[in-house]
Enzyme design. Structure first.
Site, PDB file in Angstrom:
ATOM      1  N   ASP A 471      43.815  36.350  46.042  1.00  0.00           N
ATOM      2  CA  ASP A 471      43.761  35.658  44.756  1.00  0.00           C
ATOM      3  C   ASP A 471      45.071  34.903  44.485  1.00  0.00           C
ATOM      4  O   ASP A 471      46.114  35.175  45.104  1.00  0.00           O
ATOM      5  CB  ASP A 471      43.508  36.698  43.654  1.00  0.00           C
ATOM      6  N   ASP A 535      35.111  32.242  38.259  1.00  0.00           N
ATOM      7  CA  ASP A 535      35.020  33.501  37.514  1.00  0.00           C
ATOM      8  C   ASP A 535      33.839  33.471  36.559  1.00  0.00           C
ATOM      9  O   ASP A 535      33.567  34.464  35.881  1.00  0.00           O
ATOM     10  CB  ASP A 535      36.310  33.741  36.718  1.00  0.00           C
TER      11      ASP A 535
HETATM   12  C1  GLA Z   1      40.992  36.649  39.009  1.00  0.00           C
HETATM   13  C2  GLA Z   1      39.779  36.596  39.904  1.00  0.00           C
HETATM   14  C3  GLA Z   1      38.773  37.625  39.462  1.00  0.00           C
HETATM   15  C4  GLA Z   1      39.401  39.005  39.522  1.00  0.00           C
HETATM   16  C5  GLA Z   1      40.679  39.023  38.684  1.00  0.00           C
HETATM   17  C6  GLA Z   1      41.440  40.307  38.883  1.00  0.00           C
HETATM   18  O1  GLA Z   1      40.694  36.243  37.721  1.00  0.00           O
HETATM   19  O2  GLA Z   1      39.221  35.323  39.910  1.00  0.00           O
HETATM   20  O3  GLA Z   1      37.617  37.588  40.263  1.00  0.00           O
HETATM   21  O4  GLA Z   1      39.679  39.315  40.844  1.00  0.00           O
HETATM   22  O5  GLA Z   1      41.542  37.955  39.016  1.00  0.00           O
HETATM   23  O6  GLA Z   1      42.624  40.323  38.173  1.00  0.00           O
END
Ligand code: GLA
Length: 768
Positions: A471, A535
């Site tokens: 990420d 997301d």
């Molecule tokens: C980001 C990612 C999510 C999740 C969060 C965790 O927002 O896109 O899918 O993994 O971080 O903190």
């Protein structure tokens, strides 16, 4: 194929040709790019002859009718005879005037761009060298051919042979001249949880500049874009597509002059950029990608999708079945216990999941996003036995295990930050800004790269981990060094790290993520073969994201999850089946608390997973196309097709009164073959009927009362099933008629009840 002729060069792919020429004053340009030409004899008639130049233009040579301003240049500079926006800005202490002319052209074996991802398995490469002998600077233009997918890659290398340092302020990967046919630009824009919106807007006189300044390719404007000729639609018409194999700040520009000549260029973002190269040093741009199709935007999409599958993603991931994922993020957030995870694992296994992913919160003091990033030691209180005991648990169950990491970042409460406050990106004058409570580590520093590589080694060596979600959750600010190549150096550092890790762990499946799709690009996909698209797990919102991304990217890279019925992002409620109909296009996953589901829901998911496994090849490796655009009257219809199968989904927006006759229409089938088609049945939530349920219920049920919830729990009502036989020709025309849609009058098992934001999915198979 590449043919070097007398002052012309012909580049041919399966269905396209590009003609370069340096006939006019030794200035290299592209005079034709489009459908494949059939004879070299045609070439002279494709190249414009000039008799005089107009008005205020500057002559390249006295009494000769040439000015760079009107030539169809592949490389343009300022301060000479070209007054359009340059694709290259250079200068040394003495001059910033350049006059690049053709020096030589040769066919070379496909090259690797030092430090940058280079698409693999190119067939042929042309190297054209231009030179300004007085400035002692050379420009190598590389044209790389991927003929079977109708893609031509372009990148530029600048060599400084002058005794003075050379400052590069702008260096686009390619410049492509086109002729205007009332062209339109298809570009994307977006933000967190709202990626891949699309604009289609006319090419205007002047310049359209689209860019990202965030430090990453970003969701603001993906580097993929198209130029559509006037009559181009999804199945026919001329269209050009472009992309950049790069993950950092980028720009693309479409400029049209008064004579309607269009110039397209794309490359590393140039505002504030400066790279100084010393004597005998070189600078390489990333590779730009160009493609053409006369078969509409789906034709272009096919080229781009095949290109990514064949030349971008690492060969070991090509055509391999990608596992169905369960991810705990939307179920637990960072607060979980080992017991909770193990119970989710067991449930996940029981419904057919293949890989369990432990998301954020497993390390250090991480219980929310203001702590722990950077210290990659397991939180032993939360997870006694560490990652190893969880991966063992998965193995016992017959599932694979994966984890989330965000290695480019640090929170300030960590050991890492306390020991190395100088490792974050900052200018040492201002207080560096935080985003999501975190700083960005300076990946241009070797010691930071080494730290990340070591930390990842220690995680991956101490448990049985077959998947990593990588990420990246904030934009970059506060860069050091004033005007510089800092943003680019960051990306070079990142590529070093991820290239080493993916080489060291070739069997670990890395998934790219950046708060969803904030760094979704061909650079990251060169290392990580799949990417979390957004997301936003709301099905209706996600349709837009997936369907605009399909023009540039294949199903195999799009990771999508079925989440809880009520969307965490929009609070819109759609059924699990609707969510599946969207998420199935690509790499399927689930991201909801499985322990909260009724038996009915778990059975629904089991059915979905069974369907997905039976059709995994077409859903992960098929051709992904737009059958029809959504409009007030029409549904959005998407298709995945491969060999003898197609999966078509119709996506409703709002339910219409007096719905018209429904049809099943497909696109990429064989006209002369017979097919069977069948609805993938959905579970219809009883609550959908509100008070109308009393027409059939033995006792009176009040809407929203506990009894209606109990009914939903126990009564399983399946949707209508449409099935039959139809020829490819019929499916390609108006298609078979579907059962009557709900119109507020009566209901039986043949009524198609789709309603707001609903879907219907059909499996089409060749009849044997
Ligand atoms: C980001 C990612 C999510 C999740 C969060 C965790 O927002 O896109 O899918 O993994 O971080 O903190």
């Amino acid at each position: 194929m590449i043919e070097i002729l007398d002052e012309e060069i012909l580049l041919s792919t399966k269905k396209t040709s590009m003609v370069l020429s340096y006939r006019n004053q030794k200035k290299l340009g592209t005079y034709y790019y489009g459908r494949k030409i059939i004879s070299k004899e045609e070439i002279p008639s494709l190249i414009r002859k000039y008799s005089y130049i107009e008005g205020t233009e500057i002559n390249l040579e006295e009494n000769k009718p040439y000015t760079e301003d009107l030539l169809k240049l592949d490389l343009s500079v300022m301060n000479h005879s070209d007054f359009n926006s340059p694709s290259l800005i250079l200068g040394n202490e003495k001059s910033s005037v350049f006059d690049f002319v053709f020096k030589e052209a040769k066919i070379i074996s496909p090259s690797i761009i030092e430090g940058l991802p280079t698409p693999h398995d190119a067939k042929e490469e042309l190297l054209v060298t231009l030179e300004d002998s007085l400035m002692k600077v050379k420009a190598d233009l590389h044209y790389v051919l991927y003929p079977e997918v109708d893609v031509i890659g372009r990148y530029l290398v600048i060599h400084n042979e002058n005794e003075l340092p050379l400052s590069i302020r702008k260096a686009m990967s390619y410049q492509l001249p086109l002729v205007n046919h009332d062209d339109r630009i298809f570009s994307t824009y977006g933000h967190w949880a709202d990626e891949f919106n699309a604009d289609t807007h006319p090419v205007i006189h002047g310049r359209t500049l689209i860019e990202s300044l965030t430090g990453s390719s970003s969701a603001r404007h993906n580097p993929f874009f198209m130029i559509l000729e006037k009559d181009c639609n999804n199945i026919s018409g001329n269209v050009y597509g472009f992309n950049l194999v790069y993950s950092g700040n980028h720009e693309y520009s479409i400029e049209m002059d008064t004579f309607d000549n269009i110039r397209i260029s794309q490359g590393i973002q140039s505002t504030g950029f400066e790279k100084v190269i010393e004597t005998n040093e070189s600078f390489s741009t990333p590779m730009g990608i160009m493609s053409f199709s006369y078969e509409g935007t789906n034709g272009l999409a096919l080229n781009m999708q095949q290109f990514v599958n064949a030349h971008i993603i690492k060969p070991q991931w090509k055509n391999t079945d990608r596992p169905i994922i369960y991810n705990n993020w939307e179920a637990t957030g960072p607060n979980f216990s080992k017991g909770k995870l193990v119970s989710l694992m067991k449930k996940a296994k029981s419904i057919g999941i293949e890989l369990f992913v432990l998301d954020d919160g497993w390390f250090s003091s991480r219980n929310d996003d203001s702590h722990g990033l950077g210290d990659w030691n397991v939180n032993g209180k939360k997870l006694p036995g560490g990652l190893k005991s969880l991966s063992d648990e998965c193995q016992k169950l017959g599932m694979k295990f994966g984890i989330w990491v965000e290695p480019e970042m640090v929170n300030d409460d960590t050991k890492l930050y306390k020991e190395h406050p100088d490792w974050i990106i900052k200018d040492n004058i201002h207080i560096p800004l935080k985003g999501r409570h975190q700083y960005v580590l300076d990946l241009s520093k070797k010691e930071v790269q080494d730290y990340i590589i070591k930390a990842m080694h220690s995680i991956l060596d101490n448990a049985d981990i077959s998947y990593v979600k990588w990420d990246y959750n904030r934009n970059i600010s506060d860069i050091p060094n004033g005007f510089s190549s800092f943003y680019h150096d960051y990306i070079l550092g990142l590529y070093k790290v991820i290239s080493k890790l993916t080489d060291d762990y070739p069997d670990v499946l890395f998934e790219n993520c950046a708060s969803g799709g904030n760094r979704f690009d061909l650079g990251m996909l060169s290392y990580f073969p799949q990417s979390w698209m957004s997301d936003d797990t709301d099905s209706y919102q996600r349709e837009t994201i997936q369907r605009n991304a399909l023009y540039g990217y294949p199903l195999s890279v799009m990771s999508n999850h079925v989440a809880a019925k009520t969307s965490n992002q929009l609070l819109r409620k759609t059924s699990l089946d609707i969510k599946f109909d969207v998420a199935q296009y690509g790499i399927l996953g689930y991201e909801l608390d499985l322990n909260d589901l009724f038996k009915n829901d778990l059975e629904t998911i089991e059915d979905q997973i069974r369907f997905y496994k039976e059709n995994r090849k077409v859903l992960q490796w098929g051709r992904y196309s737009l059958v029809s655009e959504p409009s007030e009257k029409e549904d959005l219809v998407l298709e995945a097709s491969l060999d003898d199968k197609a999966i078509i989904t119709q996506f409703h927006s709002l339910q219409r009164p007096n719905p018209k006759e429904g049809h099943l229409k497909a696109l990429y089938l064989e006209e002369d073959s017979l097919y069977t088609y069948k609805t993938r049945p959905q579970l219809i939530p009883l609550k959908k009927f509100g008070n109308l349920v009393n027409y059939i219920a033995p006792i009176h049920v009040k809407e929203d009362y506990i009894l209606s919830v109990a009914l939903a729990k126990h009564v399983k009502m399946k949707s209508e099933v449409d099935e039959g036989i139809a020829s490819g020709s019929a499916l390609l025309s108006s298609g078979p008629v579907l059962t009557q849609e709900w119109s507020g009058v009566g209901y039986d098992e043949h009524i198609r009840l789709v309603s707001d934001f609903g879907t219907r999915c059909y499996l089409i198979r060749k009849k044997i």
